[in-house]
Every structure is written in C-alpha cells, then in structure tokens.
Design a protein around this motif. Structure first.
Motif, PDB file in Angstrom:
ATOM      1  N   ASN A  28       0.851  -1.178   0.000  1.00  8.63           N
ATOM      2  CA  ASN A  28       0.000   0.000   0.000  1.00  8.63           C
ATOM      3  C   ASN A  28       0.891   1.233   0.000  1.00  8.63           C
ATOM      4  OD1 ASN A  28      -1.836   2.016   0.342  1.00  8.63           O
ATOM      5  ND2 ASN A  28      -2.669   1.268   2.273  1.00  8.63           N
ATOM      6  N   LEU A  34      -5.850   0.251   2.491  1.00  6.88           N
ATOM      7  CA  LEU A  34      -6.186  -0.443   1.251  1.00  6.88           C
ATOM      8  C   LEU A  34      -6.671  -1.839   1.594  1.00  6.88           C
ATOM      9  CD1 LEU A  34      -6.050  -0.650  -1.928  1.00  6.88           C
ATOM     10  CD2 LEU A  34      -3.775  -1.634  -1.574  1.00  6.88           C
ATOM     11  N   GLN A  35      -7.823  -2.208   1.061  1.00  4.90           N
ATOM     12  CA  GLN A  35      -8.324  -3.555   1.281  1.00  4.90           C
ATOM     13  C   GLN A  35      -7.739  -4.483   0.226  1.00  4.90           C
ATOM     14  OE1 GLN A  35     -12.561  -4.299   0.837  1.00  4.90           O
ATOM     15  NE2 GLN A  35     -12.433  -5.988   2.294  1.00  4.90           N
ATOM     16  N   LEU A  36      -7.201  -5.603   0.680  1.00  5.06           N
ATOM     17  CA  LEU A  36      -6.721  -6.665  -0.205  1.00  5.06           C
ATOM     18  C   LEU A  36      -7.738  -7.785  -0.096  1.00  5.06           C
ATOM     19  CD1 LEU A  36      -4.646  -8.119  -1.988  1.00  5.06           C
ATOM     20  CD2 LEU A  36      -3.461  -8.797   0.117  1.00  5.06           C
ATOM     21  N   TRP A  37      -8.378  -8.111  -1.209  1.00 10.54           N
ATOM     22  CA  TRP A  37      -9.435  -9.114  -1.216  1.00 10.54           C
ATOM     23  C   TRP A  37      -8.980 -10.284  -2.077  1.00 10.54           C
ATOM     24  CZ3 TRP A  37     -13.398  -9.556   1.863  1.00 10.54           C
ATOM     25  CH2 TRP A  37     -14.426 -10.443   1.554  1.00 10.54           C
ATOM     26  N   GLY A  44     -10.507 -11.179   3.211  1.00 11.91           N
ATOM     27  CA  GLY A  44     -10.156  -9.772   3.099  1.00 11.91           C
ATOM     28  C   GLY A  44      -9.152  -9.369   4.162  1.00 11.91           C
ATOM     29  N   TRP A  46      -6.766  -5.731   5.497  1.00 12.00           N
ATOM     30  CA  TRP A  46      -6.573  -4.293   5.378  1.00 12.00           C
ATOM     31  C   TRP A  46      -5.103  -3.967   5.548  1.00 12.00           C
ATOM     32  CZ3 TRP A  46     -10.028  -0.896   3.643  1.00 12.00           C
ATOM     33  CH2 TRP A  46     -11.372  -1.277   3.635  1.00 12.00           C
ATOM     34  N   HIS A  70      -8.134  -3.468  -9.621  1.00  8.37           N
ATOM     35  CA  HIS A  70      -8.018  -2.318  -8.730  1.00  8.37           C
ATOM     36  C   HIS A  70      -9.292  -1.503  -8.769  1.00  8.37           C
ATOM     37  CE1 HIS A  70      -6.718   1.819  -7.587  1.00  8.37           C
ATOM     38  NE2 HIS A  70      -6.305   1.106  -6.567  1.00  8.37           N
ATOM     39  N   GLU A  71      -9.839  -1.262  -7.585  1.00  4.60           N
ATOM     40  CA  GLU A  71     -10.980  -0.376  -7.418  1.00  4.60           C
ATOM     41  C   GLU A  71     -10.588   0.639  -6.350  1.00  4.60           C
ATOM     42  OE1 GLU A  71     -14.848  -2.688  -7.480  1.00  4.60           O
ATOM     43  OE2 GLU A  71     -13.394  -4.246  -7.008  1.00  4.60           O
ATOM     44  N   ASP A  73      -9.732   2.157  -3.180  1.00  2.00           N
ATOM     45  CA  ASP A  73      -9.396   1.629  -1.852  1.00  2.00           C
ATOM     46  C   ASP A  73      -9.459   0.113  -1.738  1.00  2.00           C
ATOM     47  OD1 ASP A  73      -8.986   4.219  -0.959  1.00  2.00           O
ATOM     48  OD2 ASP A  73     -11.073   4.453  -0.371  1.00  2.00           O
ATOM     49  N   CYS A  74      -9.429  -0.615  -2.862  1.00  2.00           N
ATOM     50  CA  CYS A  74      -9.499  -2.076  -2.808  1.00  2.00           C
ATOM     51  C   CYS A  74      -8.709  -2.681  -3.969  1.00  2.00           C
ATOM     52  CB  CYS A  74     -10.947  -2.554  -2.874  1.00  2.00           C
ATOM     53  SG  CYS A  74     -11.110  -4.355  -2.764  1.00  2.00           S
ATOM     54  N   THR A  76      -8.348  -6.469  -5.586  1.00  2.00           N
ATOM     55  CA  THR A  76      -8.826  -7.844  -5.579  1.00  2.00           C
ATOM     56  C   THR A  76      -7.821  -8.693  -6.342  1.00  2.00           C
ATOM     57  OG1 THR A  76     -11.123  -7.136  -5.502  1.00  2.00           O
ATOM     58  CG2 THR A  76     -10.719  -9.395  -6.209  1.00  2.00           C
TER      59      THR A  76
END
Length: 84
Positions: A28, A34-37, A44, A46, A70-71, A73-74, A76
């Motif tokens: 990050n 940043l959320q990592l999914w 998930g 953070w 990438h979205e 704050d996330c 995937t």
C-alpha cells in the motif's frame, strides 16, 4: 510483512511442480488503508499506508497464477485456483 499461502494442485492443469511457489508482493503506497481481497476464497485484509503483504500461490495453473483488479481503496486478487 504478513504472508498468505494458497495451495493448489488440480489434476491435469499443467506440468508445473505442485510445490512451485509464485509470490505476489502487494504494498500500500497510498495515504489511506487499502483492502486486499482474495478470490475465490472470500478473504479480506486491510493494509495500512506503507504496509506490505506477500500472497504466495503453490500449485499448478495454465497460463498465469494471479490477476489483479483495482478499485477505489481495494485491490482484488483472483487466484487462478480451484481450492485452498
């Protein structure tokens, strides 16, 4: 640094060794969390600003082991696997 290990060995995918590791470093570099999914597992995590995590896939796959989406704050990471 935290580490996530994903194991995978579906039959008939490729001739890669089942214990071959492929790491993906996620850091990050932003100023907000940043959320990592992880998919398809629905896990998930953070990451605080400056924090890094290594996602490692073990197993077989056809062309590439990871993709990223990438979205705001996330991030995937759909691992190209059938089970963990």
């Amino acid at each position: 640094m935290r580490q996530i290990l994903i194991e995978n060995a579906p039959p008939g995918w490729s001739d890669r060794a089942a214990n071959e590791a492929v790491p993906l470093l996620v850091k990050n570099s932003g100023e907000a969390r940043l959320q990592l999914w992880l998919e398809p597992f629905g896990q998930g995590y953070w990451l605080k600003p400056g924090e890094a995590m290594c996602v490692t896939l073990y197993g077989n796959w056809n062309d590439y082991p990871f993709a990223t989406i990438h979205e705001t704050d996330c991030l995937t990471v759909p691992a190209r696997t059938t089970h963990a």
